[in-house]
Write a protein that holds these residues in place. Structure first.
Motif, PDB file in Angstrom:
ATOM      1  N   GLN A   1     -27.715 105.278  83.035  1.00 52.32           N
ATOM      2  CA  GLN A   1     -27.286 106.395  82.193  1.00 52.32           C
ATOM      3  C   GLN A   1     -27.844 107.731  82.706  1.00 52.32           C
ATOM      4  O   GLN A   1     -28.443 108.500  81.981  1.00 52.32           O
TER       5      GLN A   1
ATOM      6  N   SER B   1     -26.800 111.125  83.909  1.00 47.90           N
ATOM      7  CA  SER B   1     -25.724 112.109  84.011  1.00 47.90           C
ATOM      8  C   SER B   1     -25.961 113.098  85.145  1.00 47.90           C
ATOM      9  O   SER B   1     -25.023 113.672  85.688  1.00 47.90           O
TER      10      SER B   1
ATOM     11  N   GLU C   1     -21.413 112.966  80.565  1.00 45.64           N
ATOM     12  CA  GLU C   1     -21.899 112.160  79.440  1.00 45.64           C
ATOM     13  C   GLU C   1     -20.798 111.265  78.883  1.00 45.64           C
ATOM     14  O   GLU C   1     -21.044 110.116  78.516  1.00 45.64           O
ATOM     15  N   ARG C   2     -19.565 111.780  78.824  1.00 47.38           N
ATOM     16  CA  ARG C   2     -18.436 110.974  78.357  1.00 47.38           C
ATOM     17  C   ARG C   2     -18.197 109.805  79.314  1.00 47.38           C
ATOM     18  O   ARG C   2     -17.958 108.669  78.890  1.00 47.38           O
TER      19      ARG C   2
ATOM     20  N   LEU D   1     -20.382 108.314  81.310  1.00 42.29           N
ATOM     21  CA  LEU D   1     -21.459 107.333  81.152  1.00 42.29           C
ATOM     22  C   LEU D   1     -21.255 106.487  79.900  1.00 42.29           C
ATOM     23  O   LEU D   1     -21.432 105.271  79.929  1.00 42.29           O
ATOM     24  N   LEU D   2     -20.867 107.145  78.811  1.00 41.43           N
ATOM     25  CA  LEU D   2     -20.663 106.438  77.551  1.00 41.43           C
ATOM     26  C   LEU D   2     -19.512 105.442  77.650  1.00 41.43           C
ATOM     27  O   LEU D   2     -19.634 104.279  77.259  1.00 41.43           O
ATOM     28  N   GLU D   3     -18.389 105.900  78.207  1.00 38.07           N
ATOM     29  CA  GLU D   3     -17.199 105.048  78.234  1.00 38.07           C
ATOM     30  C   GLU D   3     -17.233 103.984  79.326  1.00 38.07           C
ATOM     31  O   GLU D   3     -16.558 102.965  79.212  1.00 38.07           O
TER      32      GLU D   3
ATOM     33  N   LYS E   1     -20.074 102.452  80.295  1.00 37.34           N
ATOM     34  CA  LYS E   1     -21.173 101.519  80.037  1.00 37.34           C
ATOM     35  C   LYS E   1     -20.605 100.152  79.660  1.00 37.34           C
ATOM     36  O   LYS E   1     -19.769 100.037  78.785  1.00 37.34           O
TER      37      LYS E   1
END
Length: 192
Positions: free
Chosen positions: A105, A107, A122-123, A125-127, A129
């Motif tokens: 994670q 960024s 960040e989007r 990394l979130l999506e 994961k």
């Protein structure tokens, strides 16, 4: 849908290629990673492709292997990430680096890619994961087991660079515990 092209490479104008397949010339956009691994003009080339059809254009994107195409397809599913941005990501970092950035994670690695801002990173990394890393690891990206991931995070937290931490991690035996691994990695770093 066009899923694969096999033909003669006629032109190389980064990031676009012209590939002759049985007398039909296909214009294909590729990542710089694929571009640097291409044969010379006039030689046979095989590309895995992704076809995008929009109101104003039919576009063809080419990849040196199926793994890169799969990552591209994961990237374009993310809101705010189009095909050009996905190609930029694949040009700016290897699949292994991307998978590791997602796993850890981080960024900061993604923001270094031209066209990627903090919010988009960040989007991503979130999506990504849980979608990128484990299945990608078999194709060349080094999958980082939990203990090794913890060791790597500890080294990064101590102020070592990505490169130093990854090199030190290679000196740690695969089955080492986190505390033993950190000690061995620090020992290797102190020698270097």
């Amino acid at each position: 849908m066009i899923g694969r092209l096999s033909g003669i490479l006629l032109e190389k104008n980064p990031p676009q290629l012209l590939v002759d397949c049985g007398g039909v010339g296909y214009e294909v956009d590729v990542s710089m990673t694929t571009f640097y691994n291409l044969p010379g003009v006039g030689e046979k080339v095989v590309l895995f492709t992704h076809q995008a059809i929009r109101e104003d254009a039919h576009l063809l994107f080419g990849f040196g292997n199926a793994e890169e195409r799969a990552v591209f397809r994961q990237l374009i599913k993310i809101t705010g990430v189009g095909a050009r941005t996905a190609l930029s990501i694949l040009s700016g970092m290897s699949i292994a680096d991307l998978a590791q950035a997602v796993t850890l994670q981080e960024s900061g690695r993604l923001v270094k890619v031209p066209g990627i801002g903090k919010k988009t990173a960040e989007r991503l990394l979130l999506e990504l994961k849980g979608k990128l890393g484990a299945d990608i690891g078999a194709g060349g990206a080094h999958a980082v087991p939990d203990a090794q991931s913890d060791i790597l995070n500890a080294l990064l937290a101590l102020g070592y660079s990505d490169k130093e931490a990854v090199l030190a991690l290679k000196t740690v035996p695969a089955g080492a515990s986190v505390s033993d691994g950190i000690k061995q990695a620090l020992k290797a770093l102190s020698k270097g």
